[in-house]
Design a protein around this motif. Sequence first.
Motif, PDB file in Angstrom:
ATOM      1  N   LEU A  96      38.529 -10.285-102.712  1.00  0.00           N
ATOM      2  CA  LEU A  96      38.314 -11.723-102.892  1.00  0.00           C
ATOM      3  C   LEU A  96      36.832 -12.123-102.890  1.00  0.00           C
ATOM      4  O   LEU A  96      36.484 -13.224-103.308  1.00  0.00           O
ATOM      5  N   THR A  97      35.960 -11.251-102.364  1.00  0.00           N
ATOM      6  CA  THR A  97      34.553 -11.647-102.223  1.00  0.00           C
ATOM      7  C   THR A  97      33.587 -10.707-102.932  1.00  0.00           C
ATOM      8  O   THR A  97      32.396 -10.688-102.630  1.00  0.00           O
ATOM      9  N   GLY A  98      34.087  -9.910-103.853  1.00  0.00           N
ATOM     10  CA  GLY A  98      33.185  -9.015-104.579  1.00  0.00           C
ATOM     11  C   GLY A  98      32.710  -7.854-103.717  1.00  0.00           C
ATOM     12  O   GLY A  98      31.540  -7.496-103.756  1.00  0.00           O
ATOM     13  N   GLY A  99      33.621  -7.304-102.910  1.00  0.00           N
ATOM     14  CA  GLY A  99      33.309  -6.049-102.218  1.00  0.00           C
ATOM     15  C   GLY A  99      32.862  -6.179-100.765  1.00  0.00           C
ATOM     16  O   GLY A  99      32.489  -5.180-100.155  1.00  0.00           O
ATOM     17  N   LYS A 100      32.885  -7.391-100.223  1.00  0.00           N
ATOM     18  CA  LYS A 100      32.402  -7.523 -98.838  1.00  0.00           C
ATOM     19  C   LYS A 100      33.459  -7.081 -97.829  1.00  0.00           C
ATOM     20  O   LYS A 100      34.635  -7.361 -97.972  1.00  0.00           O
TER      21      LYS A 100
END
Length: 397
Positions: A96-100
């Motif tokens: 949901l957060t680009g890999g965080k």
Amino acid sequence: MGAHVTRTQVGIIGAGPAGLFLSHMLHRMGIESVILESRSREEIEATIRAGVLEQWTVDLMNGMGLGERMMREGHFHTGFTLRVNGESHHVDTAELTGGKMVTVYPQHELLKDLAAARLAEGGQILFGVTGVGLEGVECDRPVIRFRRGTDGPEEELRCDFVAGCDGFHGPSRQAIPAALRTEYQKVYPFGWLGILTEAPPSYHELVYANHPRGFALLSTRSPEVQRLYVQCDPKDDIANWSDDRIWSELHQRLETRDGWRLTEGPIFQKGIIAMRSFVCGTMRHGRLFLAGDAAHIVPPTGAKGLNLAVADVVYLSRGLEAFYKEGRTDLLDGYTETCLRRIWKAERFSWYMTTMLHRNEEDSPFEQRIHLADLEYAVSSRAAMTAIAENYVGLPL
Ligand code: APR
Ligand code: PHB
């Protein structure tokens, strides 16, 4: 004979996450500091606290070359679970957060790494000092008075700036005259009973559970030690909580309909913590700057406390760098405002997670249904889950 005098550029009170990160960042900017800490190094390194690191906090540790043990021993999860009435909902933060990621690395381990590295670089951390008192923060020559141990002679640390990184109960915030301080506070009518147990992990990620009996949280410390919490009355006596009662509540609140069960083990530590939200809207007074728990408290449900402390000192170090290298005061002048923008968002998220996930006897039936609807919306909408995920892994600095 006059007091023994030490000079430095930035006098830091407190060797918690805020104070230690600040001294590291200043050192890398070529700015000198001395840390005065009332507790012993052993006590700090043995105090169990949370330790969920936002992605940028992990990146900052690595960027300073301090992340080696964290990368080896930390737990990296691609998300966490919200459990509602026995049903699990995976919040996939990475997706949901680009890999965080969600990183669990206990706070006392982080403090060990930060203190050891700072001392190895020749940094000054004075542990076990007493009688810390601030003078002259309204003019250009602040002085911090202190003693080494309980009976050393009185000494003076003369500095250009004082960083009050001394936690919620430290003296720095009180050094700002009450008439100039705006404070906001909310105390919750519930607390957490936390345990450490010698057991293998029960689940591959953190589980935040909402249950009619109250909130529960499953976290981890190491492959051998797990950290769990159950919502309780903050005024309750820990003597009322036998190990059997604790496990019974944990099982009921965490178990799932598809038959997943917690793995039990011997409990070797237990304690009750109260919960509050607190913001001091005045984070600067003359040459005194507050950072971390000295200025704000969040309830632990959002896992924001440590990260918020580190964000403050990132802003403070930038302000001090601009002052020493370019003679600019604009960043220092804007310190409170810059910090508060981030702080209030973290306060909001922590309050939101707390009110949504706990059972509050003081809520009207209407409010109870609203919180439940909020939760049902959160786990059924990708948009709502994205909002939770991006706050959880940390908003951009
Ligand atoms: N003189 C010197 N040091 C002091 C004094 C004093 N009078 N009073 C308190 N301190 C020290 C404490 O002993 C502690 O080590 O200041 C330090 C403050 O550290 P924290 O309370 O950890 O606060 P902070 O660095 O802002 O970090 C916030 O830590 O408390 C957790 O959950 C919280 O994760 C959050 C983070
Ligand atoms: C913890 O591991 O102690 C912990 C984890 C997540 C939280 C709070 C505490 O939100």
